[in-house]
Design an enzyme around this catalytic site. Structure first.
Site, short mmCIF file in Angstrom:
data_model
loop_
_atom_site.label_atom_id
_atom_site.label_comp_id
_atom_site.label_asym_id
_atom_site.label_seq_id
_atom_site.Cartn_x
_atom_site.Cartn_y
_atom_site.Cartn_z
N ASP A 166 0.80 -1.23 0.00
CA ASP A 166 0.00 0.00 0.00
C ASP A 166 0.83 1.28 0.00
O ASP A 166 0.28 2.38 0.01
CB ASP A 166 -0.96 0.00 1.20
CG ASP A 166 -0.23 -0.22 2.53
OD1 ASP A 166 0.94 -0.63 2.50
OD2 ASP A 166 -0.84 0.02 3.57
N GLU A 220 11.96 -4.00 12.40
CA GLU A 220 13.09 -3.47 11.60
C GLU A 220 14.39 -3.57 12.41
O GLU A 220 15.41 -4.05 11.90
CB GLU A 220 12.83 -2.01 11.21
CG GLU A 220 11.62 -1.80 10.30
CD GLU A 220 10.28 -1.68 11.04
OE1 GLU A 220 10.26 -1.92 12.28
OE2 GLU A 220 9.27 -1.37 10.39
C1 UGA Z 1 3.39 -0.60 9.30
C2 UGA Z 1 4.75 -0.83 8.64
O1 UGA Z 1 4.93 0.11 7.59
C3 UGA Z 1 4.80 -2.25 8.08
O2 UGA Z 1 5.98 -2.45 7.37
C4 UGA Z 1 4.65 -3.22 9.23
O3 UGA Z 1 4.63 -4.53 8.76
C5 UGA Z 1 3.33 -2.94 9.93
O4 UGA Z 1 3.22 -1.57 10.33
C6 UGA Z 1 3.14 -3.79 11.17
O5 UGA Z 1 2.40 -3.36 12.05
O6 UGA Z 1 3.65 -4.88 11.23
P1 UGA Z 1 0.91 -0.70 8.18
O7 UGA Z 1 0.50 0.22 7.09
O8 UGA Z 1 0.30 -0.51 9.53
O9 UGA Z 1 2.48 -0.71 8.24
O10 UGA Z 1 0.68 -2.24 7.77
P2 UGA Z 1 -0.02 -2.85 6.50
O11 UGA Z 1 0.33 -2.08 5.29
O12 UGA Z 1 -1.45 -3.05 6.79
O13 UGA Z 1 0.69 -4.28 6.42
C7 UGA Z 1 2.05 -4.43 6.03
C8 UGA Z 1 2.15 -5.47 4.90
O14 UGA Z 1 1.67 -6.73 5.39
C9 UGA Z 1 1.28 -5.11 3.68
O15 UGA Z 1 1.99 -5.42 2.51
C10 UGA Z 1 0.05 -5.98 3.85
O16 UGA Z 1 -0.56 -6.37 2.64
C11 UGA Z 1 0.60 -7.21 4.58
N1 UGA Z 1 -0.40 -7.84 5.48
C12 UGA Z 1 -1.20 -7.11 6.30
C13 UGA Z 1 -0.50 -9.22 5.46
O17 UGA Z 1 0.22 -9.89 4.72
N2 UGA Z 1 -1.43 -9.81 6.29
C14 UGA Z 1 -2.26 -9.11 7.09
O18 UGA Z 1 -3.10 -9.71 7.80
C15 UGA Z 1 -2.14 -7.72 7.10
MN MN Z 2 0.84 -0.11 5.02
#
Ligand code: UGA
Ligand code: MN
Length: 340
Positions: free
Chosen positions: A193, A278
């Site tokens: 995203d 990280e």
């Molecule tokens: C923040 C950080 O920018 C992420 O790199 C970190 O992984 C995340 O927090 C975290 O809390 O672990 P955020 O925008 O809150 O990012 O997280 P998302 O973008 O919703 O998820 C990070 C990635 O994991 C995305 O590529 C998403 O598609 C993936 N994801 C999310 C999954 O593979 N499974 C899930 O259930 C949720």
């Molecule tokens: Mn994100």
């Protein structure tokens, strides 16, 4: 006296003549050399331009991504290290839209391999079909987050870490397939995203061990990132949990494939305090922040943004399905077009 002066003059004239002739020869050869360089620059630029056009035409006509990668190799040669971008992704209404937008950026990045890791118990049809037509060289993997560690629809987004097992799956694939990969490769964790400026990818190609740069719209700031002094990371512009060893976002660094091979056990971990993923990974790879390599004009440019897509309001979907079901049950009613 007079003949002596005459001899000296003759000698001087001859010397000056020689010098002028030498200068002329130098000028002519330099000019020729410049002409040739210019010509070869024009032809190689032209060749590169033509092949890049072929690559983008192949991409838009749905040709298999390994064919595209082969043509691309011709166009940019072996000069640039390959970028291996690991993207965790999971099923939700905006998934295809996010992946589509992302692929349109990645299509424009030469020498790029996309490792897409689904958070699911198997590869889904949606992602398989999407990848087959996306025009980016890719590897499709999956790894499911255990149900008890997966966010519920009503949970706040920060409650549990996301993408952990998926990134580890990507790392494991890289290590298992290293004989087929570019040994100078660079690994980047590209969430599905975020928003990426194309210049970021050229910056990360310079990575020796770990490159760092600022990230926009994260940690409650417009820009969060390293403070650089004398070409080294001297501190951090981070307000959220600034005491972390490496207070940066996943989008704010890239690691050389070499370093990941040197530390074959290094990976992420499911059970860690918030925001520590990280630092946990980098702690296994580096002796300290002094080893970080600042990029993006000494970390003064913002080339990636931690954008987040709002959940769409889909409250009419249930009503629509109910109405369709009622119509189907009504005798003599027309079937919806998808069922014709
Ligand atoms: C923040 C950080 O920018 C992420 O790199 C970190 O992984 C995340 O927090 C975290 O809390 O672990 P955020 O925008 O809150 O990012 O997280 P998302 O973008 O919703 O998820 C990070 C990635 O994991 C995305 O590529 C998403 O598609 C993936 N994801 C999310 C999954 O593979 N499974 C899930 O259930 C949720
Ligand atoms: Mn994100």
């Amino acid at each position: 006296m007079v003949p002596q002066i005459c001899r000296r003059n003759r000698f001087l004239t001859v010397a000056v003549c020689f010098f002028v002739a030498w200068l002329l020869v130098q000028l002519i050869t330099t000019q020729r050399c410049l002409d040739q360089t210019r010509l070869s620059m024009v032809t190689s630029n032209w060749r590169e331009h033509c092949l890049q056009n072929v690559v983008s035409n192949l991409a838009s006509s749905g040709v298999r991504s390994d064919c595209i990668a082969a043509v691309e190799k011709l166009s940019v040669g072996e000069s640039k290290p390959v970028i291996y971008a690991i993207t965790p992704t999971y099923a939700r209404p905006v998934q295809e839209a996010e992946l589509t937008r992302l692929s349109h950026t990645f299509r424009l990045v030469p020498r790029f391999h996309w490792i897409v890791v689904e958070d699911s118990i198997s590869k889904t049809e949606l992602v398989s079909n999407f990848l087959a037509r996306c025009g980016v060289p890719y590897t499709h993997l999956y790894a499911a987050t255990p149900a008890e560690l997966k966010l519920g629809p009503k949970d706040p987004s920060w409650l549990l870490p996301k993408g952990v097992l998926q990134r580890n799956e990507g790392l494991q694939w890289l290590r298992a397939n290293v004989d087929k990969l570019d040994p100078r490769g660079v690994v980047y964790f590209a969430d599905d995203d975020n928003t990426y400026d194309l210049r970021l990818f050229e910056e990360m190609r310079k990575t020796v061990k770990v490159s760092v740069w600022p990230v926009g719209l994260v940690g409650g700031l417009l820009v969060e990132g390293p403070i650089v002094r004398d070409g080294r990371v001297a501190g951090w512009n981070a307000v959220w949990k600034p005491k972390r060893r490496y207070p940066l976002d996943m989008a704010g660094f890239a690691v050389s494939l070499r370093l990941l091979l040197d530390f074959p056990e290094a990976q992420f971990r499911l059970r860690l305090p918030r925001g520590e993923q990280e630092s946990y990974l980098l702690g296994q790879l580096l002796a300290g922040p002094h080893e970080l390599e600042p990029r993006a004009e000494n970390c003064t440019q913002t080339l990636v943004w931690h954008t987040r897509t709002q959940d769409p309001k889909l409250d009419q979907e249930r009503r629509l399905r109910k109405a369709q079901k009622a119509r189907r049950l009504k005798p003599g009613a027309a079937k919806p077009s998808s069922q014709k």
